[in-house]
Structure formats: C-alpha cells, structure tokens
Design a protein around this motif. Structure first.
Motif, short mmCIF file in Angstrom:
data_model
loop_
_atom_site.label_atom_id
_atom_site.label_comp_id
_atom_site.label_asym_id
_atom_site.label_seq_id
_atom_site.Cartn_x
_atom_site.Cartn_y
_atom_site.Cartn_z
N GLN A 22 -11.39 -11.57 -8.24
CA GLN A 22 -12.27 -11.29 -7.10
C GLN A 22 -12.79 -12.59 -6.50
O GLN A 22 -12.89 -12.71 -5.29
CB GLN A 22 -13.44 -10.41 -7.55
N ASP A 23 -13.11 -13.55 -7.36
CA ASP A 23 -13.58 -14.86 -6.88
C ASP A 23 -12.54 -15.53 -6.00
O ASP A 23 -12.86 -16.05 -4.93
CB ASP A 23 -13.90 -15.79 -8.05
N ASP A 24 -11.28 -15.54 -6.46
CA ASP A 24 -10.22 -16.19 -5.69
C ASP A 24 -9.93 -15.45 -4.39
O ASP A 24 -9.67 -16.08 -3.36
CB ASP A 24 -8.95 -16.31 -6.53
N LEU A 25 -9.99 -14.13 -4.43
CA LEU A 25 -9.80 -13.36 -3.20
C LEU A 25 -10.88 -13.70 -2.19
O LEU A 25 -10.60 -13.97 -1.02
CB LEU A 25 -9.81 -11.85 -3.49
N ALA A 26 -12.12 -13.71 -2.65
CA ALA A 26 -13.24 -14.01 -1.76
C ALA A 26 -13.11 -15.42 -1.19
O ALA A 26 -13.30 -15.63 0.03
CB ALA A 26 -14.56 -13.86 -2.50
N LEU A 27 -12.77 -16.38 -2.02
CA LEU A 27 -12.62 -17.76 -1.57
C LEU A 27 -11.50 -17.87 -0.53
O LEU A 27 -11.69 -18.48 0.52
CB LEU A 27 -12.33 -18.67 -2.77
N SER A 28 -10.36 -17.27 -0.81
CA SER A 28 -9.22 -17.32 0.11
C SER A 28 -9.51 -16.61 1.43
O SER A 28 -9.04 -17.03 2.47
CB SER A 28 -7.99 -16.69 -0.52
N ALA A 29 -10.29 -15.52 1.36
CA ALA A 29 -10.60 -14.75 2.56
C ALA A 29 -11.81 -15.29 3.31
O ALA A 29 -12.09 -14.87 4.44
CB ALA A 29 -10.84 -13.29 2.20
N GLY A 30 -12.54 -16.22 2.68
CA GLY A 30 -13.72 -16.77 3.34
C GLY A 30 -14.89 -15.80 3.39
O GLY A 30 -15.65 -15.78 4.36
N ALA A 57 -5.36 -13.15 2.67
CA ALA A 57 -5.58 -13.67 1.31
C ALA A 57 -4.69 -12.96 0.29
O ALA A 57 -4.30 -13.55 -0.72
CB ALA A 57 -7.05 -13.53 0.92
N LEU A 58 -4.36 -11.70 0.56
CA LEU A 58 -3.49 -10.93 -0.34
C LEU A 58 -2.01 -11.05 0.03
O LEU A 58 -1.16 -10.44 -0.61
CB LEU A 58 -3.90 -9.45 -0.33
N SER A 59 -1.73 -11.81 1.10
CA SER A 59 -0.35 -11.97 1.59
C SER A 59 0.31 -10.63 1.85
O SER A 59 1.42 -10.36 1.38
CB SER A 59 0.49 -12.80 0.61
N CYS A 60 -0.42 -9.76 2.56
CA CYS A 60 0.13 -8.45 2.88
C CYS A 60 -0.17 -8.13 4.35
O CYS A 60 -0.96 -8.82 4.99
CB CYS A 60 -0.45 -7.37 1.97
N GLU A 61 0.45 -7.10 4.84
CA GLU A 61 0.19 -6.63 6.19
C GLU A 61 -1.11 -5.81 6.18
O GLU A 61 -1.42 -5.15 5.18
CB GLU A 61 1.34 -5.74 6.68
N LEU A 62 -1.83 -5.86 7.27
CA LEU A 62 -3.09 -5.11 7.39
C LEU A 62 -2.86 -3.63 7.09
O LEU A 62 -3.69 -2.98 6.45
CB LEU A 62 -3.66 -5.30 8.80
N LEU A 63 -1.73 -3.11 7.51
CA LEU A 63 -1.41 -1.70 7.30
C LEU A 63 -1.39 -1.31 5.82
O LEU A 63 -1.69 -0.18 5.47
CB LEU A 63 -0.05 -1.39 7.95
N GLU A 64 -1.06 -2.27 4.94
CA GLU A 64 -1.02 -1.97 3.50
C GLU A 64 -2.38 -1.60 2.93
O GLU A 64 -2.47 -1.00 1.87
CB GLU A 64 -0.44 -3.15 2.72
N LEU A 65 -3.45 -1.96 3.64
CA LEU A 65 -4.80 -1.61 3.18
C LEU A 65 -5.14 -0.15 3.46
O LEU A 65 -6.18 0.34 3.05
CB LEU A 65 -5.84 -2.53 3.82
N PHE A 66 -4.24 0.54 4.16
CA PHE A 66 -4.46 1.94 4.51
C PHE A 66 -3.41 2.88 3.92
O PHE A 66 -3.30 4.02 4.32
CB PHE A 66 -4.48 2.09 6.04
N VAL A 67 -2.66 2.40 2.92
CA VAL A 67 -1.65 3.22 2.26
C VAL A 67 -2.35 4.35 1.51
O VAL A 67 -3.31 4.10 0.77
CB VAL A 67 -0.81 2.36 1.29
N PRO A 68 -1.89 5.61 1.69
CA PRO A 68 -2.52 6.71 0.96
C PRO A 68 -2.39 6.55 -0.55
O PRO A 68 -1.37 6.09 -1.06
CB PRO A 68 -1.76 7.95 1.43
N MET A 69 -3.43 6.94 -1.24
CA MET A 69 -3.45 6.87 -2.70
C MET A 69 -2.63 8.02 -3.26
O MET A 69 -2.82 9.17 -2.88
CB MET A 69 -4.90 6.99 -3.19
N PRO A 70 -1.67 7.73 -4.17
CA PRO A 70 -0.89 8.82 -4.77
C PRO A 70 -1.79 9.79 -5.52
O PRO A 70 -2.78 9.39 -6.13
CB PRO A 70 0.05 8.09 -5.75
N LYS A 71 -1.43 11.05 -5.50
CA LYS A 71 -2.26 12.08 -6.13
C LYS A 71 -2.42 11.90 -7.63
O LYS A 71 -3.45 12.17 -8.18
CB LYS A 71 -1.69 13.47 -5.83
#
Length: 87
Positions: A22-30, A57-71
C-alpha cells in the motif's frame, strides 16, 4: 456491490496480484498511504484523476478498476508487512 466497493476490491486485487505494498502504491500514485487504505476499504470516493493515478501506478488500464467481481471469488489475503521489525 456498489461502484465504490467494486473499485475498492479491484484496487486491492490488482495491488496484491502485482505484489505492491500500500505504501508503494500510494507513493507511485502520489497520494497519502492512509487515503490508499480508505480507497481499498471503500470508505472514500476517489476522483477520476485519482483513479487515473492509481491505474498508472498499477500499470493497468483505468477500465480494469471497474471489472465485475466474480461471484465465487475468494477473499484477498494481505501481503506481508514491510514496515514492522521482526526483532
């Protein structure tokens, strides 16, 4: 699951999958580490600008943050703490 908790789940899922603290994510994302924690718990609503920073910071597309959670998804296990001393 509402959008805020879906984004929270995906931030945590991607961060753990990539082995980023979490620390590294926060640092990378500012962003503040405590804010990153709030986002992962779904207790704060991020702006689109913040989501873009996190996706970068996660090296992903913004859309990946909205992927539905598997049941039948398993709960995400925490990463090893990097801040505590083992003495």
């Amino acid at each position: 699951m509402d959008a805020k908790h879906l984004v929270a789940w995906n931030i945590r899922r991607l961060r753990v999958l990539k082995g980023i603290s979490q620390d590294d994510l926060a640092l990378s994302a500012g962003i503040e580490r405590s804010y990153a924690g709030h986002l992962e718990r779904g207790t704060k609503n991020p702006t689109i600008v913040t989501l873009e920073k996190i996706a970068g910071a996660l090296s992903c597309e913004l859309l990946e943050l909205f992927v539905p959670m598997p049941k039948n998804s398993e709960p995400l296990l925490p990463l090893k703490s990097g801040r505590r001393s083992k003495t």
